[in-house]
Design a protein around this motif. Structure first.
Motif, PDB file in Angstrom:
ATOM      1  N   ASN A   1      38.613  19.840  49.393  1.00 16.34           N
ATOM      2  CA  ASN A   1      37.433  20.226  48.620  1.00 16.34           C
ATOM      3  C   ASN A   1      36.357  20.900  49.471  1.00 16.34           C
ATOM      4  O   ASN A   1      35.196  20.994  49.064  1.00 16.34           O
ATOM      5  CB  ASN A   1      36.832  19.003  47.914  1.00 16.34           C
ATOM      6  CG  ASN A   1      36.407  17.913  48.881  1.00 16.34           C
ATOM      7  OD1 ASN A   1      37.084  17.662  49.877  1.00 16.34           O
ATOM      8  ND2 ASN A   1      35.295  17.256  48.602  1.00 16.34           N
ATOM      9  N   ILE A   2      36.744  21.403  50.646  1.00 11.76           N
ATOM     10  CA  ILE A   2      35.792  22.007  51.587  1.00 11.76           C
ATOM     11  C   ILE A   2      36.150  23.467  51.842  1.00 11.76           C
ATOM     12  O   ILE A   2      37.311  23.795  52.090  1.00 11.76           O
ATOM     13  CB  ILE A   2      35.789  21.247  52.930  1.00 11.76           C
ATOM     14  CG1 ILE A   2      35.420  19.775  52.717  1.00 11.76           C
ATOM     15  CG2 ILE A   2      34.822  21.898  53.916  1.00 11.76           C
ATOM     16  CD1 ILE A   2      35.628  18.922  53.954  1.00 11.76           C
ATOM     17  N   LEU A   3      35.139  24.324  51.793  1.00 17.20           N
ATOM     18  CA  LEU A   3      35.313  25.734  52.135  1.00 17.20           C
ATOM     19  C   LEU A   3      34.332  26.094  53.246  1.00 17.20           C
ATOM     20  O   LEU A   3      33.119  25.927  53.090  1.00 17.20           O
ATOM     21  CB  LEU A   3      35.061  26.618  50.912  1.00 17.20           C
ATOM     22  CG  LEU A   3      35.136  28.128  51.144  1.00 17.20           C
ATOM     23  CD1 LEU A   3      36.542  28.552  51.564  1.00 17.20           C
ATOM     24  CD2 LEU A   3      34.707  28.886  49.893  1.00 17.20           C
ATOM     25  N   VAL A   4      34.869  26.571  54.366  1.00 18.56           N
ATOM     26  CA  VAL A   4      34.042  27.034  55.484  1.00 18.56           C
ATOM     27  C   VAL A   4      33.998  28.557  55.419  1.00 18.56           C
ATOM     28  O   VAL A   4      35.033  29.207  55.270  1.00 18.56           O
ATOM     29  CB  VAL A   4      34.619  26.587  56.844  1.00 18.56           C
ATOM     30  CG1 VAL A   4      33.690  27.012  57.985  1.00 18.56           C
ATOM     31  CG2 VAL A   4      34.833  25.075  56.859  1.00 18.56           C
ATOM     32  N   MET A   5      32.804  29.118  55.512  1.00 14.90           N
ATOM     33  CA  MET A   5      32.668  30.568  55.384  1.00 14.90           C
ATOM     34  C   MET A   5      31.486  31.075  56.198  1.00 14.90           C
ATOM     35  O   MET A   5      30.706  30.292  56.751  1.00 14.90           O
ATOM     36  CB  MET A   5      32.499  30.951  53.910  1.00 14.90           C
ATOM     37  CG  MET A   5      31.348  30.268  53.219  1.00 14.90           C
ATOM     38  SD  MET A   5      31.371  30.510  51.429  1.00 14.90           S
ATOM     39  CE  MET A   5      30.336  29.130  50.905  1.00 14.90           C
ATOM     40  N   GLU A   6      31.385  32.373  56.248  1.00 19.93           N
ATOM     41  CA  GLU A   6      30.289  33.029  56.962  1.00 19.93           C
ATOM     42  C   GLU A   6      28.942  32.596  56.389  1.00 19.93           C
ATOM     43  O   GLU A   6      28.781  32.445  55.179  1.00 19.93           O
ATOM     44  CB  GLU A   6      30.452  34.542  56.823  1.00 19.93           C
ATOM     45  CG  GLU A   6      29.362  35.365  57.465  1.00 19.93           C
ATOM     46  CD  GLU A   6      29.494  36.841  57.143  1.00 19.93           C
ATOM     47  OE1 GLU A   6      28.735  37.638  57.730  1.00 19.93           O
ATOM     48  OE2 GLU A   6      30.349  37.200  56.307  1.00 19.93           O
ATOM     49  N   TYR A   7      27.987  32.413  57.277  1.00 22.45           N
ATOM     50  CA  TYR A   7      26.620  32.081  56.886  1.00 22.45           C
ATOM     51  C   TYR A   7      25.836  33.376  56.730  1.00 22.45           C
ATOM     52  O   TYR A   7      25.811  34.213  57.637  1.00 22.45           O
ATOM     53  CB  TYR A   7      25.998  31.197  57.967  1.00 22.45           C
ATOM     54  CG  TYR A   7      24.510  30.951  57.850  1.00 22.45           C
ATOM     55  CD1 TYR A   7      24.020  29.941  57.035  1.00 22.45           C
ATOM     56  CD2 TYR A   7      23.600  31.714  58.585  1.00 22.45           C
ATOM     57  CE1 TYR A   7      22.655  29.696  56.944  1.00 22.45           C
ATOM     58  CE2 TYR A   7      22.236  31.478  58.503  1.00 22.45           C
ATOM     59  CZ  TYR A   7      21.771  30.466  57.681  1.00 22.45           C
ATOM     60  OH  TYR A   7      20.427  30.231  57.597  1.00 22.45           O
ATOM     61  N   ILE A   8      25.204  33.559  55.577  1.00 16.70           N
ATOM     62  CA  ILE A   8      24.388  34.748  55.328  1.00 16.70           C
ATOM     63  C   ILE A   8      22.921  34.346  55.448  1.00 16.70           C
ATOM     64  O   ILE A   8      22.410  33.564  54.641  1.00 16.70           O
ATOM     65  CB  ILE A   8      24.658  35.345  53.929  1.00 16.70           C
ATOM     66  CG1 ILE A   8      26.151  35.585  53.708  1.00 16.70           C
ATOM     67  CG2 ILE A   8      23.864  36.644  53.744  1.00 16.70           C
ATOM     68  CD1 ILE A   8      26.776  36.601  54.626  1.00 16.70           C
ATOM     69  N   GLY A   9      22.248  34.862  56.466  1.00 14.65           N
ATOM     70  CA  GLY A   9      20.851  34.523  56.693  1.00 14.65           C
ATOM     71  C   GLY A   9      20.519  34.637  58.166  1.00 14.65           C
ATOM     72  O   GLY A   9      21.385  34.967  58.986  1.00 14.65           O
ATOM     73  N   ASP A  10      19.260  34.361  58.510  1.00 13.02           N
ATOM     74  CA  ASP A  10      18.884  34.394  59.921  1.00 13.02           C
ATOM     75  C   ASP A  10      18.936  32.980  60.496  1.00 13.02           C
ATOM     76  O   ASP A  10      19.357  32.040  59.828  1.00 13.02           O
ATOM     77  CB  ASP A  10      17.508  35.044  60.116  1.00 13.02           C
ATOM     78  CG  ASP A  10      16.393  34.312  59.384  1.00 13.02           C
ATOM     79  OD1 ASP A  10      16.495  33.071  59.209  1.00 13.02           O
ATOM     80  OD2 ASP A  10      15.413  34.968  58.982  1.00 13.02           O
ATOM     81  N   HIS A  11      18.495  32.835  61.730  1.00  9.58           N
ATOM     82  CA  HIS A  11      18.635  31.543  62.411  1.00  9.58           C
ATOM     83  C   HIS A  11      17.826  30.442  61.735  1.00  9.58           C
ATOM     84  O   HIS A  11      18.214  29.271  61.756  1.00  9.58           O
ATOM     85  CB  HIS A  11      18.207  31.677  63.875  1.00  9.58           C
ATOM     86  CG  HIS A  11      18.478  30.443  64.688  1.00  9.58           C
ATOM     87  ND1 HIS A  11      19.739  30.099  65.122  1.00  9.58           N
ATOM     88  CD2 HIS A  11      17.641  29.454  65.106  1.00  9.58           C
ATOM     89  CE1 HIS A  11      19.679  28.951  65.791  1.00  9.58           C
ATOM     90  NE2 HIS A  11      18.421  28.543  65.804  1.00  9.58           N
ATOM     91  N   ASN A  12      16.712  30.813  61.120  1.00 13.02           N
ATOM     92  CA  ASN A  12      15.818  29.804  60.548  1.00 13.02           C
ATOM     93  C   ASN A  12      16.040  29.540  59.064  1.00 13.02           C
ATOM     94  O   ASN A  12      15.875  28.407  58.607  1.00 13.02           O
ATOM     95  CB  ASN A  12      14.359  30.223  60.765  1.00 13.02           C
ATOM     96  CG  ASN A  12      13.980  30.262  62.230  1.00 13.02           C
ATOM     97  OD1 ASN A  12      14.288  29.342  62.981  1.00 13.02           O
ATOM     98  ND2 ASN A  12      13.325  31.335  62.646  1.00 13.02           N
ATOM     99  N   TYR A  13      16.415  30.582  58.320  1.00 14.06           N
ATOM    100  CA  TYR A  13      16.507  30.431  56.871  1.00 14.06           C
ATOM    101  C   TYR A  13      17.746  31.130  56.315  1.00 14.06           C
ATOM    102  O   TYR A  13      18.104  32.219  56.774  1.00 14.06           O
ATOM    103  CB  TYR A  13      15.267  31.024  56.183  1.00 14.06           C
ATOM    104  CG  TYR A  13      13.970  30.382  56.592  1.00 14.06           C
ATOM    105  CD1 TYR A  13      13.580  29.156  56.069  1.00 14.06           C
ATOM    106  CD2 TYR A  13      13.130  31.007  57.518  1.00 14.06           C
ATOM    107  CE1 TYR A  13      12.383  28.558  56.444  1.00 14.06           C
ATOM    108  CE2 TYR A  13      11.932  30.419  57.904  1.00 14.06           C
ATOM    109  CZ  TYR A  13      11.567  29.197  57.363  1.00 14.06           C
ATOM    110  OH  TYR A  13      10.385  28.608  57.749  1.00 14.06           O
ATOM    111  N   PRO A  14      18.369  30.522  55.300  1.00 12.13           N
ATOM    112  CA  PRO A  14      19.458  31.231  54.615  1.00 12.13           C
ATOM    113  C   PRO A  14      18.897  32.381  53.791  1.00 12.13           C
ATOM    114  O   PRO A  14      17.708  32.396  53.444  1.00 12.13           O
ATOM    115  CB  PRO A  14      20.060  30.145  53.712  1.00 12.13           C
ATOM    116  CG  PRO A  14      18.932  29.197  53.458  1.00 12.13           C
ATOM    117  CD  PRO A  14      18.121  29.188  54.724  1.00 12.13           C
TER     118      PRO A  14
END
Length: 253
Positions: free
Chosen positions: A142-155
């Motif tokens: 039930n887990i999906l790992v994917m690219e994070y869209i955002g900068d270091h501080n905020y999505p």
């Protein structure tokens, strides 16, 4: 699936740290991190996909999304579908008509696992045709790992939450995504709206692709029409006037 004691202790420490950072009680986190989910996280840690969970990004009706860190210190997004609160009848509705997937069992966990695989495949399809969306990394139960869209501080914010300087351009981009997905990728988002489009570095990104279907699905045209109508309706409130029916007819002609 079993994990060693060292990994189990590490997961327990991470959950305790997460509880302290976000102020969540044990009951709330237990709804997300039940034993099978913890075992799956242990596998992702032992396989060096993840190092630790950082903090929550969003909480939806069926899933929680967390920011996490990999062993090489990259930031990623981790989506965890909650077994206790997911709408399984809705999931079955989208899965059963999709010829890419074999008939599924009736257990909740089987349905969730298939749902996560579906989202992974749909995100992979968007990568192939170069429609902006998070790059999938790994699906496990039930887990999906994917690219994070955002900068270091905020999505990245949702489209509904931004102030658009050029709404017509953004509208055209999103309609272009819909057309490209249908024509080149044979994929329809099926639940597209301002609530599942991120906006980052002046560009829209599509998210929440689990319900996406191919054109062979018996309700594919209904979903496609609804996606177009949702986008046109949202941008009409920002002064961009398009005819959803005409866009739909031209696309399927």
């Amino acid at each position: 699936m079993e994990i060693d004691k060292k990994t189990a202790r590490k997961i327990d420490r991470e959950l305790q740290s997460l509880r302290e950072r976000i102020g969540a009680d044990r009951k709330t986190l237990n709804e997300v991190f039940d034993k099978p989910t913890l075992l799956a996280f242990g596998k992702l840690i032992s396989d060096r996909i993840l190092k630790f969970i950082d903090f929550p990004i969003s909480t939806g009706k069926e899933a929680n999304v967390f920011r996490a860190v990999t062993p090489d210190d990259r930031i990623v997004a981790v989506k965890v579908y909650r077994i206790a609160t997911s709408n399984f009848n809705r999931m079955i509705y989208y899965i059963r008509g999709d010829p890419r997937f074999a008939p599924i069992g009736r257990s909740k966990r089987e349905i969730i696992n298939q749902w996560v695989k579906k989202e992974l495949k749909n995100l992979e399809r968007l990568q192939e045709i170069e429609v902006p969306a998070p790059k999938p990394i790994r699906a496990l139960q039930n887990i999906l790992v994917m690219e994070y869209i955002g900068d270091h501080n905020y999505p990245a914010p949702l489209l509904k939450d931004i102030e658009m300087k050029d709404p017509e351009r953004i509208c055209n981009e999103i309609i272009g995504y819909i057309k490209k997905m249908y024509i080149e990728g044979d994929i329809i988002h099926s639940d597209l709206s301002e609530y599942n489009i991120l906006f980052y570095k002046n560009r829209p990104y599509l998210i929440d692709l689990a319900q996406g279907v191919v054109s062979e699905h018996p309700f594919a045209f209904d979903f496609l029409k609804r996606d177009i109508e949702n986008v046109v309706k949202f941008f009409r409130r920002h002064g961009v006037i398009y005819n959803a029916r005409e866009i739909f007819r031209e696309l399927i002609a």
